[in-house]
Each structure stands twice: as C-alpha cells, then as structure tokens.
Design a protein around this motif. Structure first.
Motif, PDB file in Angstrom:
ATOM      1  N   PRO A   1      63.267 106.737  40.932  1.00  0.00           N
ATOM      2  CA  PRO A   1      61.824 106.664  40.662  1.00  0.00           C
ATOM      3  C   PRO A   1      61.538 106.338  39.201  1.00  0.00           C
ATOM      4  CG  PRO A   1      62.411 108.693  41.828  1.00  0.00           C
ATOM      5  CD  PRO A   1      63.687 108.075  41.364  1.00  0.00           C
ATOM      6  N   ASP A   2      60.435 105.620  38.988  1.00  0.00           N
ATOM      7  CA  ASP A   2      59.971 105.296  37.643  1.00  0.00           C
ATOM      8  C   ASP A   2      58.647 106.019  37.424  1.00  0.00           C
ATOM      9  OD1 ASP A   2      59.484 104.203  35.173  1.00  0.00           O
ATOM     10  OD2 ASP A   2      58.875 102.235  35.937  1.00  0.00           O
ATOM     11  N   GLU A   3      58.728 107.310  37.116  1.00  0.00           N
ATOM     12  CA  GLU A   3      57.527 108.142  37.011  1.00  0.00           C
ATOM     13  C   GLU A   3      57.299 108.695  35.603  1.00  0.00           C
ATOM     14  OE1 GLU A   3      57.826 109.912  41.578  1.00  0.00           O
ATOM     15  OE2 GLU A   3      58.346 111.174  39.880  1.00  0.00           O
ATOM     16  N   TYR A   4      58.313 108.676  34.772  1.00  0.00           N
ATOM     17  CA  TYR A   4      58.224 109.356  33.482  1.00  0.00           C
ATOM     18  C   TYR A   4      57.589 108.458  32.439  1.00  0.00           C
ATOM     19  CZ  TYR A   4      59.621 111.776  29.206  1.00  0.00           C
ATOM     20  OH  TYR A   4      59.619 112.413  27.997  1.00  0.00           O
ATOM     21  N   ASP A   5      56.625 109.006  31.697  1.00  0.00           N
ATOM     22  CA  ASP A   5      55.999 108.322  30.566  1.00  0.00           C
ATOM     23  C   ASP A   5      56.111 109.242  29.356  1.00  0.00           C
ATOM     24  OD1 ASP A   5      54.077 107.424  28.600  1.00  0.00           O
ATOM     25  OD2 ASP A   5      53.191 106.168  30.166  1.00  0.00           O
ATOM     26  N   GLU A   6      56.851 108.805  28.366  1.00  0.00           N
ATOM     27  CA  GLU A   6      57.132 109.660  27.205  1.00  0.00           C
ATOM     28  C   GLU A   6      55.863 110.130  26.524  1.00  0.00           C
ATOM     29  OE1 GLU A   6      59.813 109.482  23.077  1.00  0.00           O
ATOM     30  OE2 GLU A   6      59.849 107.823  24.528  1.00  0.00           O
ATOM     31  N   SER A   7      54.797 109.310  26.571  1.00  0.00           N
ATOM     32  CA  SER A   7      53.563 109.665  25.873  1.00  0.00           C
ATOM     33  C   SER A   7      52.685 110.637  26.652  1.00  0.00           C
ATOM     34  CB  SER A   7      52.751 108.393  25.572  1.00  0.00           C
ATOM     35  OG  SER A   7      53.491 107.491  24.782  1.00  0.00           O
ATOM     36  N   PHE A   8      52.845 110.674  27.987  1.00  0.00           N
ATOM     37  CA  PHE A   8      51.891 111.436  28.797  1.00  0.00           C
ATOM     38  C   PHE A   8      52.520 112.509  29.677  1.00  0.00           C
ATOM     39  CE2 PHE A   8      49.961 107.231  28.092  1.00  0.00           C
ATOM     40  CZ  PHE A   8      48.779 107.616  27.481  1.00  0.00           C
ATOM     41  N   THR A   9      53.805 112.399  29.998  1.00  0.00           N
ATOM     42  CA  THR A   9      54.401 113.354  30.924  1.00  0.00           C
ATOM     43  C   THR A   9      54.793 114.641  30.205  1.00  0.00           C
ATOM     44  OG1 THR A   9      55.315 111.509  32.195  1.00  0.00           O
ATOM     45  CG2 THR A   9      56.199 113.701  32.641  1.00  0.00           C
ATOM     46  N   PRO A  10      54.253 115.783  30.617  1.00  0.00           N
ATOM     47  CA  PRO A  10      54.611 117.053  29.966  1.00  0.00           C
ATOM     48  C   PRO A  10      56.074 117.413  30.233  1.00  0.00           C
ATOM     49  CG  PRO A  10      52.634 117.272  31.332  1.00  0.00           C
ATOM     50  CD  PRO A  10      53.266 115.968  31.688  1.00  0.00           C
ATOM     51  N   ASP A  11      56.614 118.247  29.353  1.00  0.00           N
ATOM     52  CA  ASP A  11      57.951 118.779  29.589  1.00  0.00           C
ATOM     53  C   ASP A  11      57.896 119.761  30.758  1.00  0.00           C
ATOM     54  OD1 ASP A  11      59.026 117.392  27.438  1.00  0.00           O
ATOM     55  OD2 ASP A  11      58.567 119.009  26.026  1.00  0.00           O
ATOM     56  N   PRO A  12      58.981 119.893  31.507  1.00  0.00           N
ATOM     57  CA  PRO A  12      58.968 120.820  32.642  1.00  0.00           C
ATOM     58  C   PRO A  12      58.829 122.271  32.194  1.00  0.00           C
ATOM     59  CG  PRO A  12      61.181 119.966  32.251  1.00  0.00           C
ATOM     60  CD  PRO A  12      60.269 119.175  31.374  1.00  0.00           C
ATOM     61  N   ASP A  13      58.158 123.052  33.025  1.00  0.00           N
ATOM     62  CA  ASP A  13      58.049 124.494  32.813  1.00  0.00           C
ATOM     63  C   ASP A  13      59.215 125.133  33.578  1.00  0.00           C
ATOM     64  OD1 ASP A  13      57.442 127.208  32.816  1.00  0.00           O
ATOM     65  OD2 ASP A  13      55.281 126.869  32.974  1.00  0.00           O
ATOM     66  N   ILE A  14      60.306 125.344  32.860  1.00  0.00           N
ATOM     67  CA  ILE A  14      61.535 125.809  33.510  1.00  0.00           C
ATOM     68  C   ILE A  14      61.343 127.199  34.110  1.00  0.00           C
ATOM     69  CG2 ILE A  14      63.974 126.322  33.180  1.00  0.00           C
ATOM     70  CD1 ILE A  14      63.310 123.379  32.957  1.00  0.00           C
ATOM     71  N   ASP A  15      60.660 128.076  33.391  1.00  0.00           N
ATOM     72  CA  ASP A  15      60.504 129.450  33.865  1.00  0.00           C
ATOM     73  C   ASP A  15      59.742 129.519  35.189  1.00  0.00           C
ATOM     74  OD1 ASP A  15      61.835 130.365  31.636  1.00  0.00           O
ATOM     75  OD2 ASP A  15      60.009 130.697  30.468  1.00  0.00           O
ATOM     76  N   ARG A  16      58.754 128.665  35.355  1.00  0.00           N
ATOM     77  CA  ARG A  16      57.954 128.673  36.588  1.00  0.00           C
ATOM     78  C   ARG A  16      58.452 127.635  37.593  1.00  0.00           C
ATOM     79  NH1 ARG A  16      52.144 127.500  34.729  1.00  0.00           N
ATOM     80  NH2 ARG A  16      51.673 127.924  36.931  1.00  0.00           N
ATOM     81  N   ASN A  17      59.487 126.899  37.222  1.00  0.00           N
ATOM     82  CA  ASN A  17      60.038 125.845  38.072  1.00  0.00           C
ATOM     83  C   ASN A  17      58.953 124.860  38.481  1.00  0.00           C
ATOM     84  OD1 ASN A  17      61.764 124.264  39.560  1.00  0.00           O
ATOM     85  ND2 ASN A  17      61.875 125.657  41.306  1.00  0.00           N
TER      86      ASN A  17
END
Length: 226
Positions: A133-149
């Motif tokens: 998939p081509d879904e990631y945008d460095e300027s707009f995609t937030p980092d994952p919330d690992i603790d809340r999965n």
C-alpha cells in the motif's frame, strides 16, 4: 472593420484550439486509465498461486495467492472507517504458513466496538492478494500510538520490522476459518482516481465558452463599425 476583427479572431481560434487539444488529451488519458484498471481487475481476480519465494513489489504487487497456516494472536490496528459499517480498524496480524514462513495478513475490517475482542490464534486458509500500500505521507500521517495499538497508515517495511516477519503483506479476499467479527476488505480499484472524463468535459466546455465569447466580441466590433 476586417483589420479590427482579425486579431480577436486569431486569439479566439488559437485559444479554442488549445482547449480542444487539452480535452482530447484527457480523453486519451481516460482510455489509457480504463485499460490499466481493466488489467488490474483481471489480475486481482485471477487464479491464486503459492507465495513467491522472493517477492518483489514491481513484479508481484496485486498477485493473487492462497496460503494456509495459523494466524498468531494480536495484530496491528489501523484506524479507518468503512462505508455502511462506520468507524473501526484494519487488522494486520502475523501469519505463519504451513511451511514455516512468517508473513503479514491484512485480515480486514473490525468495528471499533470490537477492538478489545480476543483475536486468538487459529488455523485458516486465505485467498488474497499481495499488496504494497501507498498510504504514508511524511507531512500528514501521525506516528502510531503504540500503547493504544492505533496505527494510521500501512507501511510494509515498518510493519514487518515491528512484527518480526518477512516484508510481505497478504490482503485477504476470503478467509476460511477466520474470525466472523472481521470482514475481509480486499484490494480493489475503487480507491484509484479516474477523473479524466470530468477533466475532458471541463476543457471542452471552456472551449465552447471561449468560442462564444469570441463570437460575441466580433459581433460587438462589427456593430461599432457599421
């Protein structure tokens, strides 16, 4: 009178020719895009094969595959919404094939209300497609919330690193023995834009408007000189 009309006439016909060329180009692009989408649909729905030994995105993207094995407990939850089903998550789990390979399986859509559901291990047979998939945008995609999965974009490389699998994602089209709470969300062409018809109509409409304005201007010039 003719001297006063010749420059607007040239300007009007030249502009109309440019707009007509742009509209024609969009019609050609429409034919090309429809051909590409038809090829993709044919490939997506083709007869499934075994996982390739050395998968490559340029060669194997959308390849139909069939795998058997065990879904490992847990998985990554990608925040999304699905028409007619509301908010929820795509679930990507570790899948251990019958011959011992560890790959990723996009199992499909899980409603938000089922996020805490136990998605325990189970033996399944999956028919699906390889996908990068081509879904990631460095300027707009937030980092994952690992603790809340909670993740926000599927990236094959980072997902594989986190889960400890091959960098290979199978998106399920049909799962035999899967959890009924998860609805497969297969790869299709619905998310690929094909706006060339609208663009063509726009350019041709502007051409007609341009010719109308040119004709009006020439009429005004003729009236003043009569």
């Amino acid at each position: 009178m003719l001297k006063r009309m010749i420059l607007p006439l040239i300007f009007g016909l030249g502009g109309a020719a440019i707009l007509a060329a742009l509209g024609t180009w969009q019609v050609q692009r429409l034919q090309w895009k429809e051909g590409v989408l038809a090829e993709m649909r044919a490939e997506l729905g083709g007869d499934p094969v075994a996982l390739p030994a050395s998968p490559q995105e340029a060669v194997h993207n959308y390849l139909p595959v069939r795998v058997t094995g065990e879904i490992q407990p847990g998985g990554l939850h990608f925040l999304t919404t699905r028409k007619g089903m509301g908010p929820g998550y795509r679930v990507v789990s570790v899948f251990e094939t019958a011959d011992g390979r560890r790959v990723m399986l996009d199992r499909g859509f899980l409603r938000e209300t089922d996020k805490s559901r136990d998605l325990g291990a189970r033996d399944v047979a999956v028919t699906g497609n390889l996908h990068w998939p081509d879904e990631y945008d460095e300027s707009f995609t937030p980092d994952p919330d690992i603790d809340r999965n909670i993740w926000f974009a599927r990236q094959v490389g980072p997902m594989a690193d986190y889960l400890g699998t091959e960098p290979l994602l199978v998106v399920a089209r049909r799962t035999e023995g899967g959890d009924p709470a998860i609805t497969p969300w297969p790869v299709d062409t619905s998310g690929i834009p094909n706006d060339h018809l609208q663009y063509a109509v726009t350019w041709f409409s502007l051409m007609v408007l341009w010719l109308g304005m040119t004709a009006y201007l020439l009429w005004r010039i003729r009236r003043r000189t009569v």
